[in-house]
Design a protein around this motif. Structure first.
Motif, PDB file in Angstrom:
ATOM      1  N   ARG A  71      24.177  52.295  53.158  1.00 56.81           N
ATOM      2  CA  ARG A  71      25.601  52.387  52.827  1.00 56.81           C
ATOM      3  C   ARG A  71      25.855  53.484  51.787  1.00 56.81           C
ATOM      4  NH1 ARG A  71      24.488  47.055  53.866  1.00 56.81           N
ATOM      5  NH2 ARG A  71      25.828  46.097  55.438  1.00 56.81           N
ATOM      6  N   ASP A  81      27.324  55.526  48.602  1.00 63.39           N
ATOM      7  CA  ASP A  81      27.619  55.208  47.211  1.00 63.39           C
ATOM      8  C   ASP A  81      28.779  56.096  46.775  1.00 63.39           C
ATOM      9  OD1 ASP A  81      27.790  54.888  44.500  1.00 63.39           O
ATOM     10  OD2 ASP A  81      25.694  55.307  44.069  1.00 63.39           O
ATOM     11  N   ARG A  82      29.905  55.497  46.474  1.00 63.13           N
ATOM     12  CA  ARG A  82      31.095  56.276  46.128  1.00 63.13           C
ATOM     13  C   ARG A  82      31.503  56.066  44.663  1.00 63.13           C
ATOM     14  NH1 ARG A  82      32.826  58.396  50.851  1.00 63.13           N
ATOM     15  NH2 ARG A  82      32.301  57.287  52.777  1.00 63.13           N
ATOM     16  N   ALA A  83      30.511  55.874  43.794  1.00 62.15           N
ATOM     17  CA  ALA A  83      30.792  55.699  42.358  1.00 62.15           C
ATOM     18  C   ALA A  83      31.064  57.061  41.733  1.00 62.15           C
ATOM     19  CB  ALA A  83      29.615  55.014  41.677  1.00 62.15           C
ATOM     20  N   TYR A 102      28.995  62.010  39.961  1.00 61.79           N
ATOM     21  CA  TYR A 102      28.677  60.587  39.965  1.00 61.79           C
ATOM     22  C   TYR A 102      28.622  60.102  38.524  1.00 61.79           C
ATOM     23  CZ  TYR A 102      27.432  60.807  44.910  1.00 61.79           C
ATOM     24  OH  TYR A 102      27.476  60.971  46.271  1.00 61.79           O
ATOM     25  N   ASP A 148      21.297  64.766  43.086  1.00 58.19           N
ATOM     26  CA  ASP A 148      22.608  64.550  43.692  1.00 58.19           C
ATOM     27  C   ASP A 148      23.323  65.846  44.031  1.00 58.19           C
ATOM     28  OD1 ASP A 148      22.580  61.725  43.626  1.00 58.19           O
ATOM     29  OD2 ASP A 148      23.077  61.749  41.490  1.00 58.19           O
ATOM     30  N   ARG A 165      25.881  60.361  48.372  1.00 62.55           N
ATOM     31  CA  ARG A 165      24.747  59.451  48.288  1.00 62.55           C
ATOM     32  C   ARG A 165      24.838  58.412  49.397  1.00 62.55           C
ATOM     33  NH1 ARG A 165      24.522  57.253  42.110  1.00 62.55           N
ATOM     34  NH2 ARG A 165      23.614  59.070  41.066  1.00 62.55           N
ATOM     35  N   GLN A 166      23.712  58.149  50.016  1.00 63.66           N
ATOM     36  CA  GLN A 166      23.659  57.096  51.014  1.00 63.66           C
ATOM     37  C   GLN A 166      22.339  56.360  50.863  1.00 63.66           C
ATOM     38  OE1 GLN A 166      25.273  58.276  54.672  1.00 63.66           O
ATOM     39  NE2 GLN A 166      24.779  56.427  55.775  1.00 63.66           N
ATOM     40  N   GLY A 167      22.383  55.048  50.918  1.00 65.06           N
ATOM     41  CA  GLY A 167      21.193  54.248  50.708  1.00 65.06           C
ATOM     42  C   GLY A 167      20.045  54.634  51.623  1.00 65.06           C
TER      43      GLY A 167
END
Length: 216
Positions: A29, A31-33, A44, A51, A60-62
């Motif tokens: 999933r 990461d949109r932090a 981020y 990054d 970012r993606q898990g």
């Protein structure tokens, strides 16, 4: 980075079809932090050197390759960047250097979907591919249904970084203004979330599927 060989990269399947190395899986999933810094720069909240690529912020993606179900037409941002950096195969993930030297006179093989012509100076977000993996993709044995029609094939003598494709934002309003391809020196690169990196192909020679299959 350590050069990979075929045995180093685990392959995953859905049914009988091998899934491309760069395909995202449902357990990976995004990461949109995100936050905004001075000067209209996206970042981020806990950003690291990994990054960014040449100043561009990479989505970012898990990392959970092989878990859940794959989307063979999609692209995992980190794996796409990884194989593009080391010119690995987008299908199996292994290095393409040996095949380039042995089969293509030092050139790398590229395969892209229909409607994306490859020529000298062309830009592409599709990493290189091995001959056998390209043949599998063309016959849909690895689930690449998005390659139906007449995909483009070409051999490139040199590959250089160009930019990214991603979601561009207005640095003043901070609102998204669409997905675009931007070179690394574009002033809006600082306000872009990159989904994939783009390279430029030099001394590029198109080939046909028949030439691919008969190459030895």
């Amino acid at each position: 980075m350590v050069e990979l060989v075929e045995a180093d990269v685990e392959q995953f399947y859905q049914g009988r079809r091998r899934m491309p190395y760069i395909a995202p899986w449902s357990e990976e999933r995004p990461d949109r932090a995100l936050t905004w810094l001075r000067g209209g720069r996206l970042a981020y909240t806990d950003e690291t050197e990994q990054d960014r690529v040449r100043g561009a912020l990479l989505l970012r993606q898990g990392s959970a390759r092989g878990r859940g179900y794959a989307n063979p037409a999609g692209v995992h941002p980190q794996r796409q960047r990884e194989v593009m950096d080391r010119l690995g195969c987008q299908v199996c993930g292994a290095d393409t250097g040996r095949e380039a030297a042995d089969l293509w006179n030092g050139r790398r093989l590229f395969l892209v979907a229909e409607g994306t012509p490859l020529h000298d100076g062309a830009e592409t977000a599709s990493p290189p591919v091995h001959r056998a993996c390209a043949i599998e993709a063309l016959t849909e044995e690895i689930g690449c249904k998005h390659l139906r029609g007449a995909p483009a094939l070409a051999l490139a003598e040199q590959v250089t970084p160009w930019g990214v494709h991603g979601l561009v934002h207005d640095p003043v309003t901070r609102e998204p203004c669409g997905r675009h391809a931007l070179p690394y020196d574009h002033h809006l690169i600082r306000a872009t979330i990159a989904f994939r990196v783009i390279v430029r192909l030099h001394a590029c020679t198109p080939i046909t599927p028949d030439e691919l299959r008969t190459a030895a």
